[in-house]
Design a protein around this motif. Structure first.
Motif, PDB file in Angstrom:
ATOM      1  N   LEU A 117       0.834  -1.205   0.000  1.00  6.89           N
ATOM      2  CA  LEU A 117       0.000   0.000   0.000  1.00  6.89           C
ATOM      3  C   LEU A 117       0.871   1.258   0.000  1.00  6.89           C
ATOM      4  CD1 LEU A 117      -2.826   1.244   0.108  1.00  6.89           C
ATOM      5  CD2 LEU A 117      -2.679   1.121   2.617  1.00  6.89           C
ATOM      6  N   SER A 118       1.945   1.232   0.767  1.00  2.48           N
ATOM      7  CA  SER A 118       2.870   2.366   0.818  1.00  2.48           C
ATOM      8  C   SER A 118       3.485   2.625  -0.558  1.00  2.48           C
ATOM      9  CB  SER A 118       3.967   2.096   1.851  1.00  2.48           C
ATOM     10  OG  SER A 118       4.878   3.161   1.901  1.00  2.48           O
ATOM     11  N   LEU A 119       3.844   1.549  -1.252  1.00  8.30           N
ATOM     12  CA  LEU A 119       4.397   1.683  -2.601  1.00  8.30           C
ATOM     13  C   LEU A 119       3.337   2.218  -3.560  1.00  8.30           C
ATOM     14  CD1 LEU A 119       6.670   1.208  -4.661  1.00  8.30           C
ATOM     15  CD2 LEU A 119       5.824  -1.137  -4.904  1.00  8.30           C
ATOM     16  N   LYS A 120       2.131   1.680  -3.465  1.00  9.09           N
ATOM     17  CA  LYS A 120       1.035   2.114  -4.345  1.00  9.09           C
ATOM     18  C   LYS A 120       0.743   3.600  -4.161  1.00  9.09           C
ATOM     19  CE  LYS A 120      -3.782   1.099  -5.422  1.00  9.09           C
ATOM     20  NZ  LYS A 120      -4.956   0.283  -5.083  1.00  9.09           N
ATOM     21  N   LEU A 121       0.770   4.049  -2.898  1.00  6.86           N
ATOM     22  CA  LEU A 121       0.494   5.457  -2.598  1.00  6.86           C
ATOM     23  C   LEU A 121       1.732   6.340  -2.723  1.00  6.86           C
ATOM     24  CD1 LEU A 121      -1.785   4.972   0.536  1.00  6.86           C
ATOM     25  CD2 LEU A 121      -2.491   5.424  -1.828  1.00  6.86           C
ATOM     26  N   ASN A 122       2.880   5.698  -2.998  1.00  8.15           N
ATOM     27  CA  ASN A 122       4.154   6.409  -3.098  1.00  8.15           C
ATOM     28  C   ASN A 122       4.391   7.275  -1.845  1.00  8.15           C
ATOM     29  OD1 ASN A 122       6.602   7.091  -4.245  1.00  8.15           O
ATOM     30  ND2 ASN A 122       5.748   8.796  -5.430  1.00  8.15           N
TER      31      ASN A 122
END
Length: 169
Positions: A117-122
């Motif tokens: 999720l952190s990667l998806k939301l950058n």
């Protein structure tokens, strides 16, 4: 043969993690002291050191956990454990292994979800110098996998000890 390979792999991984942890300790010491010096002596606080120190400490926990477990350096309740025979220690370890595996599976599963999720939301730190958060979040499930590998290795050794099977040389 399989056990020997598992021993070599986990040993090599833990040594690499130990070296990374060593560098992280040096980083935290050097930059922690310099941050205090800059803030209180020069009255010029850093805008990035505190954030990177937090990330370094998370990584230090990840690397240190792998290294400590491999080298049997975790604290145990010695009241019952210290004077027990090797077979009794193995049985106690076998009884507690499911709890360790359950915790690690949850850590890996939920840690991966949070990292993805952190990667998806950058995600980045909300500071003057934005630093990506997702690499640090991915370190948590990765180190969980490495710790799980070592737990499984210890479990196999404990089963062998409990059954009275000697180590193959």
């Amino acid at each position: 043969m399989l056990m020997r390979g598992l021993e070599l792999v986990t040993g090599a991984i833990s040594e690499v993690m130990g070296r990374i942890g060593w560098f992280l300790i040096l980083y935290c010491m050097a930059f922690g002291v310099s941050d205090v010096f800059m803030r209180y002596v020069l009255n010029a606080p850093s805008q990035w050191i505190g954030t990177t120190l937090q990330a370094a400490m998370v990584l230090l926990a990840c690397t240190g956990g792998v290294y400590a477990l491999q080298h049997d350096s975790f604290v145990k309740l010695d009241l019952f454990y210290a004077n027990a025979s090797d077979r009794s220690k193995a049985i106690l370890d076998i009884l507690t292994a499911p709890f360790a595996v359950l915790f690690l599976v949850a850590l890996i599963w939920k840690g991966y979800d949070a990292a993805a999720l952190s990667l998806k939301l950058n995600q980045k730190t909300p500071t003057a110098i934005p630093i990506p958060i997702y690499p640090i979040k991915f370190a948590i499930p990765l180190s969980g996998c490495l710790v799980l590998l070592i737990v499984l290795k210890h479990f196999i050794k404990d089963v062998q000890t409990m059954l009275g099977l000697g180590r193959e040389q």
